[in-house]
Write a protein that holds these residues in place. Sequence first.
Motif: not given
Length: 337
Positions: A66-75, A105-124
Motif C-alpha cells: 500500500v504505497p501511502l502517497r500524499t496525493d491519495m486519500y489515505v483513510p 523492488d518491493a515485489v522482488r524483496r517479497v518473492t526472493g526472501s520468502g517473507l510472505a506466501d502471497a501478495m496483494i497490491l494496491m494503487d495499481v
Amino acid sequence: MVTLAEVAQHAGVSASTVSYVLSGKRSISTTTRQRVEQSIRDLGYHPNAGARALASSRSNIIALMVPLRTDMYVPVMMEIAIAVATTARTHGYDVLLLTGEEGPDAVRRVTGSGLADAMILMDVELDDERLPLLRGTDQPSVLIGLPADTSGLTCVDLDFRATGALCVEHLAKLGHRDIAVIGEAPAVYERHTGFAERTLDGLRSRAQELGVRLLHRPCDGGYDAMAVTVARILDERPSTTGFVVQNEQAVEPLLALLRQQGRAVPEDVSVVAICPDQVAVQASVRLTSVAIPAQEMGRHAVERLTAKLEGRGEDEVVLIEPELTVRGSTGPAPSVS
C-alpha cells in the motif's frame, strides 16, 4: 509459554502426533485429531511461527503493498487494508504491510526472501511496473485495482468506468447539460492510476452518448486549490450546473465556495461525489454519492488469494457494481431565464 510436549501429555499422545495434526502431513484418526485440537484450545498453545514455517515451507503471511502517497486519500486505503487484515486472519494468515513507494523492488524483496506466501497490491497503475514481475513468479497475487492488461492476473475493484457513467446519467436525467468534474490531484493522472483513468473514461463516454458537455479539472484539494479550480471552471463554462467530485479533500471546500458565490445546492447547482459514505453523509450538505466499497474490495481480494494458495483459484477480474445513493445535493437543473 505452553510447549508442544505439554500438549502431547495433556492429549495422551506422542509429540510427533501433535506435530502431524498441526502440519497435516500425515493422516490422523478423527478421534485423535479432535483430542489434540481440544488440548490445544484448553492450554492456549500457539505454534512457534518460525518453526511452523520451516516445517511447512509456508510463512502464513500475506504481503499487502500500500504505497501511502500524499496525493491519495489515505483513510480509504487504510480501510481496505484493515478489511484485508481482518479477512486474512479468519483464514489463518497474518498481514505484512509494505507502505513504501518501492515499486518492483518491493515485489522482488517479497518473492526472493520468502517473507510472505502471497501478495496483494494496491494503487495499481494502467501500466504498472510491478506486473511483469508478478507474471514471472509462481507466488500467488491479487491486485486491488485494474491495469490496462489483466491477462495472467487476478484483479478486484469497483467498476470505476461504470461509476463515472452512473454519475453522468444521474445528472443528465435531472436536466443538467453542463457538468464539471473535479478530479484527483494532477499527480494521480500523471501516474495513470487505474481507478482515476477509468472513472474519467466512463464519465466522458457516457456524456458523449447523452449529449452532455463535460469539463474535467484535476485538483490538489484544499480550499486554496479549489478556489482556483472553481474560478477556472465557472470562467470557462459559466453555464455549469452539475459537479462530479472524485476527490474527498475537495468536497467541503467546493461546497463552501459555492455558498460564498450564492449558488445554492441543489437549487442552483447539483453535486455528486465518488467517496466513502462517511464523507458523503458528514458533509455540510448530505451528498448524493457512489460509495467506495472498501471492505468488500479487501474481503474479495483475500478470498481470491486464499483460493489460489489452496490450489482452487484461477485468474479472474472481479468488478463490483457501483451503487448511487441519492441524498440532498442533487436536484433538477435550474430553468434558463
